[in-house]
Design a protein around this motif. Structure first.
Motif, mmCIF file in Angstrom:
data_model
loop_
_atom_site.group_PDB
_atom_site.id
_atom_site.type_symbol
_atom_site.label_atom_id
_atom_site.label_comp_id
_atom_site.label_asym_id
_atom_site.label_seq_id
_atom_site.Cartn_x
_atom_site.Cartn_y
_atom_site.Cartn_z
ATOM 1 N N VAL A 18 -1.500 -10.940 -11.938
ATOM 2 C CA VAL A 18 -2.055 -11.874 -10.944
ATOM 3 C C VAL A 18 -1.243 -11.791 -9.654
ATOM 4 C CG1 VAL A 18 -2.386 -14.323 -10.395
ATOM 5 C CG2 VAL A 18 -3.040 -13.449 -12.651
ATOM 6 N N VAL A 19 0.072 -11.757 -9.785
ATOM 7 C CA VAL A 19 0.944 -11.666 -8.605
ATOM 8 C C VAL A 19 0.708 -10.342 -7.876
ATOM 9 C CG1 VAL A 19 3.345 -11.481 -7.847
ATOM 10 C CG2 VAL A 19 2.681 -13.260 -9.469
ATOM 11 N N ALA A 20 0.546 -9.260 -8.622
ATOM 12 C CA ALA A 20 0.295 -7.956 -7.995
ATOM 13 C C ALA A 20 -1.004 -7.987 -7.186
ATOM 14 C CB ALA A 20 0.239 -6.867 -9.059
ATOM 15 N N ARG A 21 -2.055 -8.583 -7.745
ATOM 16 C CA ARG A 21 -3.314 -8.697 -7.005
ATOM 17 C C ARG A 21 -3.140 -9.570 -5.765
ATOM 18 N NH1 ARG A 21 -5.304 -9.928 -11.753
ATOM 19 N NH2 ARG A 21 -6.064 -11.975 -11.139
ATOM 20 N N ALA A 22 -2.404 -10.650 -5.896
ATOM 21 C CA ALA A 22 -2.183 -11.555 -4.763
ATOM 22 C C ALA A 22 -1.415 -10.849 -3.656
ATOM 23 C CB ALA A 22 -1.434 -12.804 -5.214
ATOM 24 N N ARG A 23 -0.385 -10.113 -4.014
ATOM 25 C CA ARG A 23 0.405 -9.399 -3.000
ATOM 26 C C ARG A 23 -0.434 -8.350 -2.295
ATOM 27 N NH1 ARG A 23 6.316 -9.024 -3.004
ATOM 28 N NH2 ARG A 23 7.044 -10.881 -4.080
ATOM 29 N N ASN A 24 -1.291 -7.686 -3.035
ATOM 30 C CA ASN A 24 -2.160 -6.688 -2.411
ATOM 31 C C ASN A 24 -3.099 -7.360 -1.411
ATOM 32 O OD1 ASN A 24 -3.294 -4.176 -1.911
ATOM 33 N ND2 ASN A 24 -4.780 -4.381 -3.545
ATOM 34 N N MET A 25 -3.631 -8.532 -1.764
ATOM 35 C CA MET A 25 -4.509 -9.250 -0.851
ATOM 36 C C MET A 25 -3.752 -9.730 0.376
ATOM 37 S SD MET A 25 -7.092 -11.425 -3.224
ATOM 38 C CE MET A 25 -6.204 -11.670 -4.743
ATOM 39 N N ILE A 26 -2.505 -10.183 0.170
ATOM 40 C CA ILE A 26 -1.685 -10.642 1.291
ATOM 41 C C ILE A 26 -1.439 -9.479 2.252
ATOM 42 C CG2 ILE A 26 0.612 -11.440 1.971
ATOM 43 C CD1 ILE A 26 0.661 -13.056 -0.680
ATOM 44 N N ALA A 27 -1.041 -8.327 1.708
ATOM 45 C CA ALA A 27 -0.749 -7.164 2.544
ATOM 46 C C ALA A 27 -1.991 -6.690 3.284
ATOM 47 C CB ALA A 27 -0.190 -6.032 1.688
ATOM 48 N N LEU A 28 -3.112 -6.650 2.604
ATOM 49 C CA LEU A 28 -4.346 -6.221 3.232
ATOM 50 C C LEU A 28 -4.756 -7.158 4.359
ATOM 51 C CD1 LEU A 28 -6.712 -4.248 3.295
ATOM 52 C CD2 LEU A 28 -7.840 -5.695 1.600
ATOM 53 N N SER A 29 -4.653 -8.454 4.128
ATOM 54 C CA SER A 29 -5.045 -9.399 5.179
ATOM 55 C C SER A 29 -4.125 -9.307 6.388
ATOM 56 C CB SER A 29 -5.080 -10.827 4.629
ATOM 57 O OG SER A 29 -3.790 -11.270 4.290
ATOM 58 N N ARG A 30 -2.843 -9.027 6.147
ATOM 59 C CA ARG A 30 -1.909 -8.873 7.277
ATOM 60 C C ARG A 30 -2.235 -7.606 8.068
ATOM 61 N NH1 ARG A 30 3.522 -10.731 4.106
ATOM 62 N NH2 ARG A 30 3.146 -12.955 4.275
ATOM 63 N N GLU A 31 -2.547 -6.524 7.350
ATOM 64 C CA GLU A 31 -2.882 -5.270 8.030
ATOM 65 C C GLU A 31 -4.136 -5.424 8.891
ATOM 66 O OE1 GLU A 31 -3.306 -1.716 5.686
ATOM 67 O OE2 GLU A 31 -1.519 -2.210 4.523
ATOM 68 N N MET A 32 -5.118 -6.130 8.369
ATOM 69 C CA MET A 32 -6.382 -6.281 9.070
ATOM 70 C C MET A 32 -6.340 -7.396 10.124
ATOM 71 S SD MET A 32 -7.973 -3.866 7.714
ATOM 72 C CE MET A 32 -9.590 -4.071 8.411
#
Length: 63
Positions: free
Chosen positions: A45-59
């Protein structure tokens, strides 16, 4: 009788900051720290959350 439908629930959707993630992991360890499957699921769950956080920051958008 009408059929009820429910929205999909994913804990990763609610882990928006590092503080949220830390609190989530603390709760997981307090609840079932001796259950490796429970801890592994929480780490996923944390791995998915971190991926979403990173993606939203990039975009440049919020989740």
């Amino acid at each position: 009788m009408t059929e009820e439908t429910f929205a999909r629930y994913d804990s990763a959707d609610y882990l928006r900051t590092e503080e949220d993630i830390a609190a989530y992991l603390e709760a997981v360890m307090a609840e079932a720290g001796d259950d490796p499957a429970y801890v592994a699921r929480a780490l996923g769950v944390v791995a998915r959350a971190r991926n979403m956080i990173a993606l939203s920051r990039e975009m440049g958008v919020s989740r």
